[in-house]
Design a protein around this motif. Structure first.
Motif, PDB file in Angstrom:
ATOM      1  N   ASP A  19       0.886  -1.163   0.000  1.00 13.10           N
ATOM      2  CA  ASP A  19       0.000   0.000   0.000  1.00 13.10           C
ATOM      3  C   ASP A  19       0.921   1.209   0.000  1.00 13.10           C
ATOM      4  O   ASP A  19       1.517   1.556   1.030  1.00 13.10           O
ATOM      5  N   GLY A  20       1.103   1.820  -1.176  1.00 10.62           N
ATOM      6  CA  GLY A  20       2.045   2.924  -1.312  1.00 10.62           C
ATOM      7  C   GLY A  20       1.573   4.175  -0.611  1.00 10.62           C
ATOM      8  O   GLY A  20       0.371   4.452  -0.550  1.00 10.62           O
ATOM      9  N   GLU A  21       2.519   4.933  -0.098  1.00 10.68           N
ATOM     10  CA  GLU A  21       2.211   6.188   0.576  1.00 10.68           C
ATOM     11  C   GLU A  21       2.858   7.380  -0.131  1.00 10.68           C
ATOM     12  O   GLU A  21       2.293   8.457  -0.170  1.00 10.68           O
ATOM     13  N   SER A  22       4.059   7.172  -0.692  1.00 17.11           N
ATOM     14  CA  SER A  22       4.753   8.229  -1.425  1.00 17.11           C
ATOM     15  C   SER A  22       5.825   7.579  -2.298  1.00 17.11           C
ATOM     16  O   SER A  22       6.191   6.423  -2.078  1.00 17.11           O
ATOM     17  N   TYR A  23       6.315   8.331  -3.271  1.00 13.98           N
ATOM     18  CA  TYR A  23       7.409   7.813  -4.088  1.00 13.98           C
ATOM     19  C   TYR A  23       8.252   8.952  -4.621  1.00 13.98           C
ATOM     20  O   TYR A  23       7.810  10.099  -4.665  1.00 13.98           O
ATOM     21  N   GLU A  24       9.482   8.602  -4.994  1.00 11.07           N
ATOM     22  CA  GLU A  24      10.402   9.524  -5.665  1.00 11.07           C
ATOM     23  C   GLU A  24      10.997   8.784  -6.852  1.00 11.07           C
ATOM     24  O   GLU A  24      11.261   7.591  -6.781  1.00 11.07           O
ATOM     25  N   VAL A  25      11.224   9.511  -7.938  1.00 12.26           N
ATOM     26  CA  VAL A  25      11.921   8.946  -9.086  1.00 12.26           C
ATOM     27  C   VAL A  25      13.407   8.953  -8.756  1.00 12.26           C
ATOM     28  O   VAL A  25      13.946   9.975  -8.313  1.00 12.26           O
ATOM     29  N   VAL A  26      14.076   7.808  -8.930  1.00 11.11           N
ATOM     30  CA  VAL A  26      15.511   7.706  -8.674  1.00 11.11           C
ATOM     31  C   VAL A  26      16.235   8.090  -9.952  1.00 11.11           C
ATOM     32  O   VAL A  26      15.981   7.526 -11.003  1.00 11.11           O
ATOM     33  N   GLU A  27      17.103   9.064  -9.850  1.00 11.38           N
ATOM     34  CA  GLU A  27      17.845   9.567 -11.036  1.00 11.38           C
ATOM     35  C   GLU A  27      19.159   8.844 -11.168  1.00 11.38           C
ATOM     36  O   GLU A  27      19.816   8.525 -10.249  1.00 11.38           O
TER      37      GLU A  27
END
Length: 182
Positions: free
Chosen positions: A174-182
């Motif tokens: 159950d996702g809460e937040s995400y960031e794109v990994v560069e």
């Protein structure tokens, strides 16, 4: 007009700061399997998370993986794979995640959320196998699909036997937040 330009400058500055912090975190711990990401969460590469998933159920963690699919209509879930590209992991949108954009396909994400488990009982798997066999008898051109499903069922049974379990576990987040990994 000036307010819009100022707002855009602030947003871009925040994004740049986030990207720099992300790059520093990535280069500092790139070879580590688990590292501290937030106060109460650990970062796992997907392959490592799946190896320990039974111990992480109902815990908040951050997982890194490559997006292979986002649901086209709602964007309410995405599927990620790890370095081995063999096993996918479902992430449900929630918390700060309104949805997953289709443009994320192919990107590596660091997703924070709660690990969940769905158990398929032996009875459920038996019923599923009956349905697949009935579909196979109809010979509607789906024989190849049916065989793949039967192979999956056999794999589930082999896992249950090897692990001495009367159920097959499917892990997701159950996702809460995400960031794109560069």
């Amino acid at each position: 007009m000036m307010k819009k330009i100022l707002f855009l400058a602030v947003v871009l500055s925040c994004m740049a700061a986030c990207n720099n912090k992300s790059a520093e975190q990535q280069s500092a711990g790139q070879n580590e399997e688990v590292k501290t990401y937030a106060a109460d969460a650990s970062v796992y590469k997907l392959d490592s998370l799946l190896a320990a998933a039974d111990q992480l159920v109902d815990q908040t963690v951050t997982v890194r993986g490559f997006v292979t699919h986002t649901c086209k209509h709602s964007g309410k879930r995405c599927f990620i794979v790890g370095d081995d590209q063999k096993t996918s992991f479902r992430v449900e949108a929630g918390g700060e995640i309104g949805g997953f954009n289709r443009e994320l396909t192919g990107s590596e994400l660091a997703i924070t959320g709660i690990v969940r488990e769905r158990r398929l009982t032996k009875e459920y798997i038996d019923q599923y196998e009956e349905q697949v066999n009935e579909k196979k008898l109809q010979e509607d051109g789906s024989a190849e699909t049916c065989q793949a499903e039967l192979n999956n069922i056999n794999g589930m049974r082999e896992w249950m036997k090897a692990n001495n379990k009367n159920y097959y576990s499917i892990y997701y987040m159950d996702g809460e937040s995400y960031e794109v990994v560069e």
